[in-house]
Design a protein around this motif. Structure first.
Motif, PDB file in Angstrom:
ATOM      1  N   VAL A  77       0.877  -1.166   0.000  1.00  0.00           N
ATOM      2  CA  VAL A  77       0.000   0.000   0.000  1.00  0.00           C
ATOM      3  C   VAL A  77       0.914   1.215   0.000  1.00  0.00           C
ATOM      4  CG1 VAL A  77      -1.769   1.288   1.274  1.00  0.00           C
ATOM      5  CG2 VAL A  77      -1.834  -1.213   1.242  1.00  0.00           C
ATOM      6  N   TYR A 123      -4.365   5.591   3.217  1.00  0.00           N
ATOM      7  CA  TYR A 123      -5.776   5.644   2.853  1.00  0.00           C
ATOM      8  C   TYR A 123      -6.633   5.332   4.076  1.00  0.00           C
ATOM      9  CZ  TYR A 123      -3.927   5.185  -1.904  1.00  0.00           C
ATOM     10  OH  TYR A 123      -3.233   5.352  -3.062  1.00  0.00           O
ATOM     11  N   GLU A 128      -9.717   4.703   4.345  1.00  0.00           N
ATOM     12  CA  GLU A 128     -10.765   3.715   4.090  1.00  0.00           C
ATOM     13  C   GLU A 128     -10.249   2.281   3.938  1.00  0.00           C
ATOM     14  OE1 GLU A 128      -9.305   5.223   0.128  1.00  0.00           O
ATOM     15  OE2 GLU A 128      -9.831   6.169   2.039  1.00  0.00           O
ATOM     16  N   ARG A 129      -8.950   2.091   3.897  1.00  0.00           N
ATOM     17  CA  ARG A 129      -8.398   0.738   3.703  1.00  0.00           C
ATOM     18  C   ARG A 129      -8.482  -0.091   4.973  1.00  0.00           C
ATOM     19  NH1 ARG A 129      -5.860  -0.318  -1.265  1.00  0.00           N
ATOM     20  NH2 ARG A 129      -5.212  -2.264  -0.310  1.00  0.00           N
ATOM     21  N   ASP A 130      -8.474  -1.381   4.796  1.00  0.00           N
ATOM     22  CA  ASP A 130      -8.484  -2.339   5.901  1.00  0.00           C
ATOM     23  C   ASP A 130      -7.058  -2.855   6.080  1.00  0.00           C
ATOM     24  OD1 ASP A 130      -8.703  -4.475   7.638  1.00  0.00           O
ATOM     25  OD2 ASP A 130     -10.201  -5.554   6.450  1.00  0.00           O
ATOM     26  N   PRO A 131      -6.330  -2.362   7.091  1.00  0.00           N
ATOM     27  CA  PRO A 131      -4.928  -2.767   7.222  1.00  0.00           C
ATOM     28  C   PRO A 131      -4.749  -4.250   7.537  1.00  0.00           C
ATOM     29  CG  PRO A 131      -5.586  -1.395   9.070  1.00  0.00           C
ATOM     30  CD  PRO A 131      -6.716  -1.384   8.097  1.00  0.00           C
ATOM     31  N   ASP A 142      -4.827  -5.807   4.202  1.00  0.00           N
ATOM     32  CA  ASP A 142      -3.595  -5.414   3.515  1.00  0.00           C
ATOM     33  C   ASP A 142      -2.398  -6.195   4.060  1.00  0.00           C
ATOM     34  OD1 ASP A 142      -4.952  -3.570   1.926  1.00  0.00           O
ATOM     35  OD2 ASP A 142      -4.553  -1.902   3.309  1.00  0.00           O
ATOM     36  N   ASN A 202      -2.731   4.093   7.680  1.00  0.00           N
ATOM     37  CA  ASN A 202      -3.225   5.405   8.070  1.00  0.00           C
ATOM     38  C   ASN A 202      -3.483   5.477   9.577  1.00  0.00           C
ATOM     39  OD1 ASN A 202      -4.601   8.062   7.329  1.00  0.00           O
ATOM     40  ND2 ASN A 202      -6.185   7.012   8.491  1.00  0.00           N
ATOM     41  N   ASN A 262      -7.354   3.472  13.043  1.00  0.00           N
ATOM     42  CA  ASN A 262      -6.999   2.056  12.910  1.00  0.00           C
ATOM     43  C   ASN A 262      -6.547   1.473  14.254  1.00  0.00           C
ATOM     44  OD1 ASN A 262      -7.479   1.228  10.149  1.00  0.00           O
ATOM     45  ND2 ASN A 262      -5.980   2.803   9.621  1.00  0.00           N
TER      46      ASN A 262
END
Length: 162
Positions: free
Chosen positions: A34, A38, A40-43, A46, A100, A107
């Motif tokens: 990544v 971001y 909105e991302r799901d770490p 990821d 993020n 997060n």
């Protein structure tokens, strides 16, 4: 007075736009899972992708916690993009996963598995299976208004898989 205010606003907007445009760098897709912060991302998802890629590539995972608000995060991006020797050392050692941390999305669940960050960007080093190995506060890697090539390369080499 209005002319002065209008000039100040126009100058401020132009300066801000120029600063924003200087923050965009070509990223090496082989180095990043990544490549930006971001909200909105799901770490967690990821990280699973990072684990798959890191195992195939025989690299460790470097979780870089920061955000679009973080000036030193942009300095880091520019340094890795422009310093070929440091970029190569990081590419030999790591697959980078940016996570993020901002008001929009802290997060907290994902980051609770790591020590609390004292500053940003913050580095967490994971083995290729996702297990936590260590942490590096990036302040120790700084040199003036940038990063130290020697310290960044030494850091990357210290964590290279053998």
């Amino acid at each position: 007075m209005r002319a002065l205010l209008a000039f100040g606003l126009a100058f401020g907007l132009a300066t801000s736009a120029a600063a924003d445009s200087s923050r965009h760098f070509a990223v090496d897709p082989a180095l990043y899972v990544v490549d930006n912060y971001y909200p909105e991302r799901d770490p967690a998802a990821d990280l699973q992708l990072a684990i798959q890629r890191a195992q195939v590539m025989d690299r460790r995972i470097l979780v870089v916690v920061g955000g679009s608000w973080c000036t030193w995060c942009f300095v880091l991006d520019a340094f890795l993009a422009r310093d070929a020797e440091t970029h190569a050392a990081f590419a030999d050692s790591f697959l980078i996963l940016k996570v993020n941390m901002s008001r929009a999305n802290r997060n907290a669940d994902f980051l609770s598995r790591f020590p609390e960050s004292n500053g940003y960007p913050d580095f967490f080093i994971l083995d290729s299976d996702g297990s936590y190995l260590g942490r590096q506060e990036t302040g120790a890697l700084e040199d003036g208004r940038s990063y130290s090539r020697a310290r960044m390369i030494a850091f990357a080499r210290q964590w290279r898989r053998t």
